[in-house]
Design an enzyme around this catalytic site. Structure first.
Site, PDB file in Angstrom:
ATOM      1  N   ALA A   1       0.815  -1.240  -0.022  1.00 60.71           N
ATOM      2  CA  ALA A   1      -0.111   0.036   0.031  1.00 60.71           C
ATOM      3  C   ALA A   1       0.830   0.896   0.191  1.00 60.71           C
ATOM      4  CB  ALA A   1      -1.001  -0.194   1.162  1.00 60.71           C
TER       5      ALA A   1
ATOM      6  N   GLY B   1       0.370  -4.944   1.037  1.00 65.94           N
ATOM      7  CA  GLY B   1      -0.553  -5.233   0.082  1.00 65.94           C
ATOM      8  C   GLY B   1      -0.690  -5.831  -1.260  1.00 65.94           C
TER       9      GLY B   1
ATOM     10  N   GLU C   1      -0.768  -9.276  -0.319  1.00 62.87           N
ATOM     11  CA  GLU C   1      -2.396  -9.516  -0.020  1.00 62.87           C
ATOM     12  C   GLU C   1      -3.217  -9.660  -1.495  1.00 62.87           C
ATOM     13  OE1 GLU C   1      -2.264  -6.216   2.890  1.00 62.87           O
ATOM     14  OE2 GLU C   1      -3.114  -7.501   4.302  1.00 62.87           O
TER      15      GLU C   1
ATOM     16  N   GLU D   1       4.436  -5.425   7.234  1.00 67.37           N
ATOM     17  CA  GLU D   1       3.742  -4.161   8.005  1.00 67.37           C
ATOM     18  C   GLU D   1       4.370  -4.061   9.648  1.00 67.37           C
ATOM     19  OE1 GLU D   1       2.485  -6.451   6.260  1.00 67.37           O
ATOM     20  OE2 GLU D   1       1.046  -5.198   4.781  1.00 67.37           O
TER      21      GLU D   1
HETATM   22  N1  COA Z   1       4.643   3.048  -0.493  1.00 66.96           N
HETATM   23  C1  COA Z   1       5.039   4.177  -0.909  1.00 66.96           C
HETATM   24  N2  COA Z   1       6.224   4.263  -1.745  1.00 66.96           N
HETATM   25  C2  COA Z   1       6.961   3.199  -2.022  1.00 66.96           C
HETATM   26  C3  COA Z   1       6.702   2.166  -1.622  1.00 66.96           C
HETATM   27  C4  COA Z   1       5.296   1.816  -0.544  1.00 66.96           C
HETATM   28  N3  COA Z   1       4.894   0.779  -0.196  1.00 66.96           N
HETATM   29  N4  COA Z   1       7.301   1.135  -1.863  1.00 66.96           N
HETATM   30  C5  COA Z   1       8.448   1.653  -2.658  1.00 66.96           C
HETATM   31  N5  COA Z   1       8.115   2.814  -2.797  1.00 66.96           N
HETATM   32  C6  COA Z   1       8.742   4.027  -3.296  1.00 66.96           C
HETATM   33  C7  COA Z   1       9.889   4.556  -2.624  1.00 66.96           C
HETATM   34  O1  COA Z   1       9.656   5.406  -1.550  1.00 66.96           O
HETATM   35  C8  COA Z   1      10.814   5.007  -3.777  1.00 66.96           C
HETATM   36  O2  COA Z   1      10.453   6.485  -3.953  1.00 66.96           O
HETATM   37  P1  COA Z   1      11.286   7.411  -4.335  1.00 66.96           P
HETATM   38  O3  COA Z   1      12.036   7.096  -5.499  1.00 66.96           O
HETATM   39  O4  COA Z   1      10.271   8.646  -4.579  1.00 66.96           O
HETATM   40  O5  COA Z   1      12.101   7.867  -3.232  1.00 66.96           O
HETATM   41  C9  COA Z   1      10.350   4.065  -4.763  1.00 66.96           C
HETATM   42  O6  COA Z   1       9.373   3.457  -4.590  1.00 66.96           O
HETATM   43  C10 COA Z   1      11.813   3.055  -5.173  1.00 66.96           C
HETATM   44  O7  COA Z   1      11.671   2.190  -3.967  1.00 66.96           O
HETATM   45  P2  COA Z   1      13.099   2.040  -3.403  1.00 66.96           P
HETATM   46  O8  COA Z   1      12.933   1.654  -1.659  1.00 66.96           O
HETATM   47  O9  COA Z   1      14.097   3.251  -3.595  1.00 66.96           O
HETATM   48  O10 COA Z   1      13.631   0.831  -3.947  1.00 66.96           O
HETATM   49  P3  COA Z   1      14.642  -0.302  -3.427  1.00 66.96           P
HETATM   50  O11 COA Z   1      14.987  -1.077  -4.450  1.00 66.96           O
HETATM   51  O12 COA Z   1      15.867   0.428  -2.392  1.00 66.96           O
HETATM   52  O13 COA Z   1      13.901  -1.146  -2.284  1.00 66.96           O
HETATM   53  C11 COA Z   1      11.789  -2.244  -1.480  1.00 66.96           C
HETATM   54  C12 COA Z   1      12.679  -1.753  -2.637  1.00 66.96           C
HETATM   55  C13 COA Z   1      10.595  -2.909  -1.962  1.00 66.96           C
HETATM   56  C14 COA Z   1      12.662  -3.311  -0.428  1.00 66.96           C
HETATM   57  C15 COA Z   1      11.584  -0.851  -0.776  1.00 66.96           C
HETATM   58  O14 COA Z   1      10.938   0.072  -1.703  1.00 66.96           O
HETATM   59  C16 COA Z   1      10.270  -1.131   0.331  1.00 66.96           C
HETATM   60  O15 COA Z   1      10.791  -1.768   1.476  1.00 66.96           O
HETATM   61  N6  COA Z   1       9.021  -0.767   0.107  1.00 66.96           N
HETATM   62  C17 COA Z   1       8.219  -0.678   1.405  1.00 66.96           C
HETATM   63  C18 COA Z   1       7.699  -2.195   1.449  1.00 66.96           C
HETATM   64  C19 COA Z   1       6.682  -2.041   2.304  1.00 66.96           C
HETATM   65  O16 COA Z   1       6.806  -1.954   3.661  1.00 66.96           O
HETATM   66  N7  COA Z   1       5.370  -2.411   1.997  1.00 66.96           N
HETATM   67  C20 COA Z   1       4.226  -2.630   3.223  1.00 66.96           C
HETATM   68  C21 COA Z   1       3.264  -1.377   2.867  1.00 66.96           C
HETATM   69  S1  COA Z   1       2.043  -1.612   4.065  1.00 66.96           S
END
Ligand code: COA
Length: 257
Positions: free
Chosen positions: A66, A112, A115, A135
């Protein structure tokens, strides 16, 4: 069908939905959830379409969760509404759709995103995909059905391991645990899913609709579990941990719980 955040199309008897927010790793914001809900309803209403394949754009992510930036300042009531509306509008809709939905998990399926894949009827993963429910690292619990559907798919022990560690598992482990049906090389993912769709298309749509209803009935007793999840998810929004978890993510640092 013209949308801002997704592409919905169809070819012969297959519908295709692609989530198109590659710069945000296809994270599900409110607008994307609304568009997905609409697209699923439109494709379901077309009797020529016998199966729907959903995937994420690019080669890195199915859906990275999400959209954290949209709910980082929510309170308890807003948290509950977020989970309840999302479940009704998209996740339960997909799970109960009369047209089978295949998730082509082409990369990260987190929060999400996992999910959504779990709400689909069949999951096929590419070898590079990584899956998890992170989460708790944000001071939250899964709110789009994850606590219920993960437990149904992999059993309580593995579900609690994934949810409490918040860690990611490989496609290979997901296959071993029964979280996905198949793992294939990324370049073969869509062809593989289309073949599954073709096999479904040969069968009676009425019987398939009845089968989905009957299989879903088997897990209906967990309906109260979904309510508990909404309650507990909402309550997380009243905690300092939630504030710290989401702020840390948005500030690109590790949370300090
Ligand atoms: N919500 C909002 N933005 C998100 C996102 C999310 N769930 N997941 C990734 N993004 C965004 C990042 O903020 C980043 O944006 P920016 O370039 O404007 O800073 C962009 O997507 C790329 O992500 P980044 O984190 O730089 O890539 P990465 O390869 O270093 O890491 C992940 C990839 C998937 C490990 C990491 O993005 C992550 O942990 N995301 C969140 C996962 C999460 O907690 N999901 C559950 C949400 S309830």
């Amino acid at each position: 069908m013209a949308y801002q955040n997704i592409i919905a199309e169809h070819e012969d008897h297959l519908g295709f939905i692609t989530i198109e927010r590659p710069k945000k790793l296809n994270a599900l914001n409110k607008a994307t959830i609304e568009e997905l809900s609409d697209a699923f309803k439109v494709l379901e209403a077309d009797s020529d379409i016998r199966a729907i394949i959903i995937t994420g754009s690019g080669e890195k992510a199915f859906v990275a969760g999400a959209d954290i930036s949209e709910f980082s300042d929510f309170d308890v009531q807003e948290g509950k509404e977020l989970a309840e509306k999302g479940q009704t509008m998209l996740f339960d809709l997909v799970s109960e759709l009369s047209t089978p939905v295949i998730a082509a998990v082409n990369g990260f399926a987190l929060g999400g995103g996992l999910e959504l894949a779990m709400a689909c009827h069949i999951r096929v993963s590419s070898e590079n995909a990584r899956m998890g429910l992170p989460e708790v690292s944000l001071g939250l619990i899964p709110g789009y059905g994850g606590t219920q559907r993960l437990t149904q798919l992999v059993g309580k022990g593995k579900a609690l391991e994934m949810i409490t560690t918040g860690g990611m598992i490989s496609a290979e482990d997901a296959l071993k645990w029964g979280l996905v049906n198949y793992v294939v090389p990324q370049e073969q993912l869509m062809d593989f899913c289309e073949k599954l769709g073709d096999n479904i298309a040969k069968n009676s749509p009425n019987a398939i609709k009845a089968a989905i209803k009957a299989v879903n009935a088997n897990v209906k007793e967990s309906v109260d579990g979904f309510k508990v999840e909404i309650e507990e998810f909402g309550n997380c929004f009243g905690t300092k941990d939630f504030e710290e978890g989401t702020t840390a993510f948005l500030e690109k640092r590790k949370p300090n719980f």
